[in-house]
Design a protein around this motif. Structure first.
Motif, mmCIF file in Angstrom:
data_model
loop_
_atom_site.group_PDB
_atom_site.id
_atom_site.type_symbol
_atom_site.label_atom_id
_atom_site.label_comp_id
_atom_site.label_asym_id
_atom_site.label_seq_id
_atom_site.Cartn_x
_atom_site.Cartn_y
_atom_site.Cartn_z
ATOM 1 N N GLN A 1 0.821 -1.204 0.000
ATOM 2 C CA GLN A 1 0.000 0.000 0.000
ATOM 3 C C GLN A 1 0.857 1.257 0.000
ATOM 4 O O GLN A 1 0.596 2.212 -0.727
ATOM 5 C CB GLN A 1 -0.929 0.002 1.220
ATOM 6 C CG GLN A 1 -2.125 -0.916 1.097
ATOM 7 C CD GLN A 1 -2.973 -0.913 2.355
ATOM 8 O OE1 GLN A 1 -2.473 -0.651 3.449
ATOM 9 N NE2 GLN A 1 -4.253 -1.227 2.208
ATOM 10 N N THR B 1 -12.875 12.144 -1.050
ATOM 11 C CA THR B 1 -12.294 10.804 -0.852
ATOM 12 C C THR B 1 -13.213 9.683 -1.334
ATOM 13 O O THR B 1 -12.941 8.514 -1.079
ATOM 14 C CB THR B 1 -11.988 10.584 0.638
ATOM 15 O OG1 THR B 1 -13.199 10.735 1.396
ATOM 16 C CG2 THR B 1 -10.955 11.581 1.127
ATOM 17 N N SER C 1 -11.544 6.830 -3.610
ATOM 18 C CA SER C 1 -10.292 6.191 -3.202
ATOM 19 C C SER C 1 -10.411 4.685 -3.398
ATOM 20 O O SER C 1 -11.424 4.073 -3.042
ATOM 21 C CB SER C 1 -9.993 6.501 -1.732
ATOM 22 O OG SER C 1 -9.826 7.891 -1.532
ATOM 23 N N PRO D 1 -10.485 1.009 -2.688
ATOM 24 C CA PRO D 1 -10.664 0.316 -1.405
ATOM 25 C C PRO D 1 -9.425 -0.439 -0.940
ATOM 26 O O PRO D 1 -9.211 -0.574 0.266
ATOM 27 C CB PRO D 1 -11.825 -0.647 -1.673
ATOM 28 C CG PRO D 1 -12.577 -0.025 -2.800
ATOM 29 C CD PRO D 1 -11.544 0.645 -3.643
ATOM 30 N N LYS E 1 -7.079 1.465 1.418
ATOM 31 C CA LYS E 1 -7.517 1.819 2.763
ATOM 32 C C LYS E 1 -6.839 0.927 3.792
ATOM 33 O O LYS E 1 -6.557 -0.243 3.514
ATOM 34 C CB LYS E 1 -9.035 1.688 2.863
ATOM 35 C CG LYS E 1 -9.794 2.651 1.952
ATOM 36 C CD LYS E 1 -11.287 2.452 2.072
ATOM 37 C CE LYS E 1 -12.033 3.417 1.144
ATOM 38 N NZ LYS E 1 -13.500 3.212 1.224
#
Length: 696
Positions: free
Chosen positions: A277, A669, A672, A674, A677
């Motif tokens: 990420q 947002t 964004s 998923p 996250k």
């Protein structure tokens, strides 16, 4: 097919339909089956489902399933109105005329069960008979009724679509545009390029942007983590359910070791996910972004006005709902999508060719002589009356129904490979593919293969198409009547949810394989709409040829109306809402069905030595196509985009509302990815049951 074979098929399918409906009424009352038959409303009070479905209003359906659900139910309502009128004409007028004809043979009422269903077809009317003018008039009448109903539905649904837009709360997709092919200079990020461009050229309406990242590897890691989490949860569930301490084999190996192994692997995957990420956020940008605006009109301007002198750069399109975005689309390159489209094209052709072979085999079952030639060792068995009626009247349509049930998932896979940005566009594309496949393989392939095998050159000479279709279509009337009757069982099995029920029972028996079935599935419009439209095609094309099919088609649509009014409330959850964009597909297919009916009627009257009737029918398909062009120009633009009038009016109504500030703060947002996250940290507690990737 003889009448006794048809009666056998009708009786068998009617009995199965009643049994399935009764089984549903019993099973839905058992608490252990709530997650199968009512995952949307598990704690709602039970009431008779048939009466509840009858009382559902359109507002109820809209609240439960969105405008797509309303359109889906109105397909059944439209078909019921159309085929109720067709049944009155066909069964009340045309079928008695056909039956009292003597073209095929003299009527012997004492031996009626052994007579062919062709006695009820137009083939039994004497050539040149003045009674054929009743059939001619019926074609014009049913065409007029169809066009009136189509216009009414198109007008009504387009007005509901506009009403849905004007009364809806602010939605992210109305304020957002997907921008692709973003040019990026050295040392400039995609985000900086987007911000600079839209601040310069859309300074008064530009709000924010969200850059899309390459997340293919991250998505695979999260899928692996979710699978491990599910296995870990199931093992803990088994341990709690058994109430016994876990045993070890020879004191060395046991479930504790397996739990520890899965727990360690899950923690490692979570750490890899966090690292990926971080890397994806810093480096793996792709030249695409979701750009949000302060008004709907500003977003529309960005879509419909070319943004650059170079048309290959700054390409804009409608953004889907955030929950509708198909994120893996962004992980494929342009070249990969282009190759996928070519692969899909070739695979579609191969699928059709394979299915044509299947159709040829299925059609062979409807002819005892051909079946005995293929399988001579079954000759003695096939001479038994009950067996021959079952094989010729029931088995072929069952096989075709069963094999056809696997095609929608293949078509959805093909559409996914083509590279659409949203799930709704994938399913609409799959719906179109499924519709073309159904018409050409289930209808035309059965007509041509069953009657004149090898005569596909029928389409090579356009002048001969009406006369050829007038011969081959009536020859398959008995097969399609049995096909429609068999579909009663098929559509009633939607109530019993056979596949989910078996999975549920398997999960109860094999608890180590238990899965979370409590999440309501989405409505498979891409498979159900083409199937409904196929029966509309069959009913219209056989309207004058074999009107005996009409009451069976009408029963199918009535069953479907009640069943899906129930299912949309209790079973299916709307995964997306296209705002009724499936209706143009329904309209165009019905127009196609009418034109096919006209061509067949022209050929029939020519074969029946009534050339004047054929000549007077020639303008009818032309008028029908002109009507379709009028509807396309009048209503279709409303399904493609909202007008400036509607957009500005809606923006002005909401610009002073205090809740808009909160909406815009969330819009920043809303798009964004998923998978970017933060994920929940794994726990050693037995209470961890939630999958990590529930939002993807």
């Amino acid at each position: 097919m003889i009448l006794s074979a048809l009666a056998t098929s009708v009786g068998l399918n009617l009995a199965l339909t009643v049994v399935l409906a009764a089984a549903y009424s019993l099973l839905r009352r058992r608490p252990q089956y709530v997650e199968v038959y009512s995952p949307r409303r598990p704690y709602a009070p039970l009431e008779p489902w048939l009466g509840a479905a009858w009382r559902r209003t359109e507002e109820d359906i809209h609240a439960a399933a969105g405008l797509d659900g309303v359109v889906f139910v109105r397909i059944f309502a439209f078909s019921i109105r159309l085929f109720a009128a067709a049944s009155v004409l066909g069964v009340g007028v045309l079928m008695p005329v056909n039956f009292l004809g003597d073209q095929l043979r003299e009527i012997d009422f004492s031996d009626l069960p052994n007579k062919s269903v062709d006695l009820f077809s137009v083939s039994n009317v004497q050539d040149g008979s003045s009674k054929l003018w009743l059939h001619f008039s019926a074609v014009y009448i049913i065409t007029g009724i169809s066009c009136y109903l189509l216009y009414h539905e198109y007008k009504y649904i387009s007005s509901k679509r506009l009403e849905y837009f004007m009364t809806s709360k602010p939605l992210p997709q109305h304020f957002t545009v997907l921008v692709r092919a973003i040019p990026v200079s050295d040392g400039v990020s995609v985000g900086d390029a987007v911000d600079q461009f839209f601040k310069e050229y859309h300074s008064s309406t530009y709000l924010s942007h969200t850059v899309v990242h390459q997340t293919g590897k991250l998505r695979r890691l999260l899928n692996d983590a979710e699978n491990i989490c599910t296995k870990l949860t199931n093992l803990k569930y088994v341990r709690r359910s058994s109430g016994n301490p876990p045993r070890k084999f020879l004191g060395l190996f046991g479930r504790n070791d397996l739990l520890g192994k899965y727990q360690k692997r899950l923690e490692d995957l979570e750490e890899n996910v966090r690292m990926e990420q971080s890397d994806a956020t810093r480096r793996q940008e792709i030249p695409a972004a979701f750009v949000s605006f302060k008004s709907r009109y500003g977003a529309a301007n960005a879509i419909y006005i070319r943004q650059s002198d170079n048309p290959t750069e700054w390409q804009t399109e409608h953004a889907p709902d955030p929950h509708d975005v198909y994120w893996p689309f962004f992980s494929t390159s342009f070249m990969e999508r282009w190759i996928s489209k070519f692969v899909v094209f070739v695979a579609s052709i191969l699928l059709i060719l394979v299915f044509l072979l299947v159709v040829a085999f299925v059609q062979g079952l409807t002819y005892l002589e051909q079946l005995e030639k293929w399988l001579p060792f079954l000759r003695n068995i096939l001479e038994i009356a009950a067996v021959s009626q079952l094989v010729t009247g029931y088995l072929p349509s069952v096989i075709l129904q069963f094999l056809s049930s696997y095609v929608p998932s293949i078509m959805k896979l093909f559409s996914t490979m083509q590279g659409f940005v949203s799930v709704s566009r994938i399913e609409r594309s799959a719906c179109n593919k499924m519709l073309r496949f159904t018409i050409w393989t289930v209808f035309f392939a059965n007509v041509l293969t069953g009657s004149v095998l090898g005569q596909f050159e029928i389409f090579l000479d356009p002048k001969e198409i009406p006369s050829k279709l007038a011969v081959v279509v009536p020859a398959q009337a008995s097969f399609f009547i049995a096909y429609v009757v068999t579909s009663w069982t098929s559509i009633t099995s939607e109530l019993t949810q056979t596949a989910p029920l078996l999975c549920h029972l398997w999960g109860k028996c094999a608890r180590c394989c238990k899965r979370d079935n409590s999440k309501a599935p989405s409505m498979p419009y891409h498979s159900e709409i083409p199937r409904i439209l196929l029966f509309g095609l069959l009913g219209l094309t056989y309207f004058i040829v074999a009107p005996l099919i009409l009451p069976f088609v009408l029963v199918y649509f009535c069953l479907g109306y009640f069943i899906y009014c129930n299912q949309l409330f209790n079973v299916y959850w709307p995964k997306y809402d296209t705002g009724g964009r499936f209706w143009p597909i329904v309209h165009n297919t019905t127009i196609f069905s009418l034109v096919v009916m006209h061509i067949i009627a022209i050929g029939v009257f020519g074969l029946k030595k009534l050339p004047l009737a054929s000549s007077l029918l020639v303008p009818l398909p032309v008028l029908t196509l002109l009507f379709n062009e009028f509807c396309r120009n009048r209503f279709l633009p409303l399904f493609r985009a909202y007008s400036t009038e509607s957009l500005i009016k809606k923006d002005r109504e909401e610009q002073s509302k205090p809740e808009m500030a909160e909406f815009f703060s969330k819009l920043v947002t809303a798009y964004s990815d998923p998978v970017l996250k933060p994920i929940q940290r794994s726990s050693n507690s037995d209470e961890q049951t939630a999958p990590l990737l529930s939002s993807i």
